[in-house]
Design a protein around this motif. Structure first.
Motif, PDB file in Angstrom:
ATOM      1  N   HIS A 122       0.817  -1.217   0.000  1.00 26.37           N
ATOM      2  CA  HIS A 122       0.000   0.000   0.000  1.00 26.37           C
ATOM      3  C   HIS A 122       0.854   1.273   0.000  1.00 26.37           C
ATOM      4  N   SER A 125       1.990   3.509  -3.367  1.00 27.63           N
ATOM      5  CA  SER A 125       0.918   4.281  -4.009  1.00 27.63           C
ATOM      6  C   SER A 125       0.588   5.514  -3.187  1.00 27.63           C
ATOM      7  N   MET A 126       0.552   5.347  -1.871  1.00 29.91           N
ATOM      8  CA  MET A 126       0.263   6.518  -1.028  1.00 29.91           C
ATOM      9  C   MET A 126       1.406   7.529  -1.130  1.00 29.91           C
ATOM     10  N   SER A 156       0.459  -4.428  -6.611  1.00 30.92           N
ATOM     11  CA  SER A 156       0.142  -3.015  -6.369  1.00 30.92           C
ATOM     12  C   SER A 156       1.403  -2.173  -6.251  1.00 30.92           C
ATOM     13  N   GLU A 159       2.313  -1.261  -9.724  1.00 30.93           N
ATOM     14  CA  GLU A 159       1.445  -0.199 -10.253  1.00 30.93           C
ATOM     15  C   GLU A 159       1.993   1.161  -9.831  1.00 30.93           C
ATOM     16  N   MET A 163       3.547   4.271 -12.006  1.00 33.42           N
ATOM     17  CA  MET A 163       2.951   5.615 -11.983  1.00 33.42           C
ATOM     18  C   MET A 163       3.936   6.671 -11.488  1.00 33.42           C
TER      19      MET A 163
ATOM     20  N   VAL B  46      -4.194   6.543 -14.156  1.00 34.66           N
ATOM     21  CA  VAL B  46      -3.234   5.511 -13.734  1.00 34.66           C
ATOM     22  C   VAL B  46      -3.163   4.369 -14.744  1.00 34.66           C
ATOM     23  N   ALA B  49      -4.995   0.117 -13.508  1.00 30.84           N
ATOM     24  CA  ALA B  49      -4.214  -0.108 -12.286  1.00 30.84           C
ATOM     25  C   ALA B  49      -4.990   0.492 -11.118  1.00 30.84           C
ATOM     26  N   GLU B  50      -6.093  -0.160 -10.781  1.00 26.68           N
ATOM     27  CA  GLU B  50      -7.046   0.451  -9.847  1.00 26.68           C
ATOM     28  C   GLU B  50      -6.537   0.496  -8.419  1.00 26.68           C
ATOM     29  N   GLN B  51      -5.651  -0.434  -8.049  1.00 27.65           N
ATOM     30  CA  GLN B  51      -5.126  -0.384  -6.684  1.00 27.65           C
ATOM     31  C   GLN B  51      -4.350   0.908  -6.470  1.00 27.65           C
ATOM     32  N   SER B  52      -3.555   1.280  -7.465  1.00 29.07           N
ATOM     33  CA  SER B  52      -2.797   2.527  -7.322  1.00 29.07           C
ATOM     34  C   SER B  52      -3.730   3.728  -7.414  1.00 29.07           C
ATOM     35  N   MET B  53      -4.829   3.604  -8.162  1.00 26.11           N
ATOM     36  CA  MET B  53      -5.803   4.704  -8.221  1.00 26.11           C
ATOM     37  C   MET B  53      -6.251   5.076  -6.806  1.00 26.11           C
ATOM     38  N   GLY B  55      -4.793   4.106  -3.865  1.00 29.03           N
ATOM     39  CA  GLY B  55      -3.647   4.477  -3.021  1.00 29.03           C
ATOM     40  C   GLY B  55      -3.183   5.900  -3.293  1.00 29.03           C
ATOM     41  N   MET B  83      -7.553  -1.614  -0.619  1.00 30.74           N
ATOM     42  CA  MET B  83      -7.067  -0.226  -0.586  1.00 30.74           C
ATOM     43  C   MET B  83      -8.198   0.710  -0.142  1.00 30.74           C
TER      44      MET B  83
END
Lengths: 274, 305
Positions: A122, A125-126, A156, A159, A163, B46, B49-53, B55, B83
């Motif tokens: 997690h 991404s945060m 994740s 991802e 990004m 994103v 990549a929905e998890q990063s969306m 997060g 998430m």
């Protein structure tokens, strides 16, 4: 605001890290179990982020953010926050008690804790969202994040890797605490095709450096000498349980407290180490 | 609905530089395209990549921003569920998770694109709020509210396009309150979301039978307006729930629970999607009909012949 650029005293850093390991050992005697090996693995990294790299205002606050993505390593963050005055001795004494505010994983709302972590994959991404928000400010803060190597198995995480570089977030400085050890063995054996890590992050557009994760000077130099313009990943080669010989690379010390005899042996080792 | 959402969001974003939209590879319709071209630094795609969306939205909110995560409902709520739970709800951050095309609107796309259990799933998480507007005007109200609220996370359940206006004669929209769209005395219909249109058609059938009907939009599905529902149970002889959601954990189940709590004496009929997936294809009304959700079927079940 000060940052001791090129002035990171590695002798002092080693002294602090010894003190932190000792403090975690003391806390281990209050509870049946804690993530001691995971904290010892990233002690030098977290210390360098806090005391070598994060800027600090006169009032002790920082425009930069520390995010413990590998939430189970948070004992090292707790003892640093205690020393920096954000947490009290009573807070640490109340670790995992009904009266206390500190648990096995860092909780959002606790002083000095930027985000609730503990579930893996997690944090990055945060960090990416935080870095994005910071970018709109005049003097963007830098997000310092520490990931575990097990955490890099989470989709994740990738991802967020994708990004962060696609958004050119050069205010992310992350480290992978690459101790090569998971519950079921050596990660480099169970997931051998995942290695080497450096070129994976490079392929995703990150600037990467690989260092000895227990060498304060190497960690500091790698980060301050980064070229910039993109997110930065420090692949830190570490030893789980570093500093106490019987804990090093032994999976059971992922989550266990030493008994009184083991505690004394650990103290002796820490105090006689060079 | 999605165009109205984009328009309302664009208006809010123009006034508030803290509003971000994080989308997962969904084509920007209407003013969403305007948003993305005028505020590219606040429109983040994103990719798939929905998890990063989620997060990234959490990270933005942790730094004081007011982000919206936007994609098709199954992918905004189900795919990144943990998430949503940990990053948004556990940390209680003011992030709006927009579920576009919820229910069975993506009719012929198959079950992977149907969102039949979202109210139960989102509603089970502490701190989560749920808003499910019934027409474009309610979407605008809800979007403006989401852009300004600081309570915590919201799941905003939207339809897609072509929904009729149902609320022009309704009471003002207030978060957390049932909204009376038509006042009657014999029968009460509680509903929310796109399927609300069916309530008006059913009410006309009741009217032809000499009965006056109240219609309430239960646009806020969490926190549910308990007092409003209890009053509706007490002031009508017959209460009907119509919802595009499985029987468990939605408006039907919660209304019946409240009715038991207050020992309500009225007749209650509930019409919901069934507890089984839909494997046939067709248009949106075909999907609803497959689970008994049509005006004709409901009319027959409530004795309107």
């Amino acid at each position: 605001m000060t940052r001791p650029d090129n002035n990171f005293d590695t002798q002092l850093a080693r002294g602090r890290c010894r003190r932190y390991r000792r403090r975690i050992l003391d806390i281990s005697q209050q509870v049946p179990a804690l993530h001691i090996g995971s904290a010892y693995s990233c002690t030098e990294i977290v210390d360098c982020f806090y005391h070598g790299l994060m800027r600090r205002d006169a009032d002790g606050s920082s425009p930069d953010t520390f995010l413990m993505s590998k939430g189970h390593g948070c004992m090292i963050q707790y003892v640093i926050l205690e020393e920096n005055g954000l947490l009290s001795r009573a807070d640490l004494d109340g670790y995992c008690t009904p009266e206390g505010q500190l648990g096995v994983h860092p909780d959002y709302g606790t002083p000095g804790i930027a985000a609730a972590t503990g579930s893996l994959g997690h944090g990055l991404s945060m960090a990416c969202g935080m870095a994005l928000a910071e970018r709109s400010r005049k003097d963007p803060g830098i997000i310092y994040a520490v990931l575990s190597d097990g955490e890099v198995q989470e989709g994740s995480t990738w991802e967020a890797v994708l990004m962060s570089s696609s958004l050119r977030l050069d205010n992310i400085v992350a480290a992978v605490d690459n101790n090569d050890l998971q519950s079921l063995g050596r990660t480099s054996v169970t997931h051998h095709s995942f290695y080497p890590l450096v070129d994976k992050f490079q392929a995703f557009g990150w600037e990467v450096a690989e260092v000895d994760g227990h060498d304060p000077a190497a960690i500091f130099d790698a980060v301050v000498n980064r070229r910039g313009g993109r997110p930065f990943m420090l692949v830190a080669k570490t030893t789980k349980g570093k500093g106490v010989s019987y804990m090093e690379n032994v999976p059971i010390w992922h989550y266990r407290s030493p008994n009184p005899d083991e505690y004394r042996r650990a103290i002796d080792e820490l105090e006689t180490a060079p | 609905m999605r165009n109205m959402f984009a328009e309302a969001l664009y208006r809010e974003a123009t006034a508030n530089p803290n509003i971000y939209v994080v989308v997962a590879d969904i084509s920007p319709v209407g003013n969403m395209a305007k948003f993305s071209s005028e505020y590219p630094e606040r429109f983040i795609n994103v990719g798939v990549a929905e998890q990063s969306m989620i997060g990234i939205c959490a990270g933005l909110a942790l730094k004081g921003c007011q982000p919206f995560a936007y994609t098709i409902a199954t992918f905004s709520l189900y795919r990144p569920f943990e998430m949503v739970r940990d990053d948004l709800c556990y940390q209680n951050l003011p992030v709006t998770v927009v579920g576009m095309g919820a229910g069975v609107i993506y009719s012929d796309h198959g079950g992977t694109h149907h969102t039949m259990e979202d109210i139960a799933i989102a509603g089970a998480i502490p701190n989560m709020q749920i808003v499910a507007p019934c027409d474009p005007a309610e979407v605008a109200e809800a979007t403006h509210w989401c852009a300004r609220q600081k309570n915590g996370p919201v799941y905003l359940r939207l339809g897609k396009s072509g929904e009729p206006d149902l609320t022009k004669d309704g009471e003002p929209w207030v978060f957390g309150k049932l909204r009376c769209l038509r006042r009657g005395s014999d029968v009460c219909i509680l509903t929310y979301g796109v399927i609300s249109k069916m309530a008006f058609e059913l009410a006309d059938r009741f009217a032809a039978d000499g009965k006056s009907v109240s219609i309430f939009s239960c646009h806020t599905m969490k926190p549910l307006d308990r007092d409003g529902i209890i009053a509706a149970l007490q002031h009508h002889d017959h209460l009907i729930v119509i919802e595009e959601h499985v029987p468990q954990g939605g408006l039907a189940a919660q209304t019946k629970q409240l009715a038991w709590d207050v020992q309500a004496r009225c007749r209650i009929d509930t019409f919901t999607l069934q507890d089984r997936f839909i494997h046939n294809f067709g248009r949106y009304p075909d999907m609803l009909s497959a689970h008994g959700l049509s005006v004709a079927a409901i009319a027959q079940r409530v004795g309107l012949g």
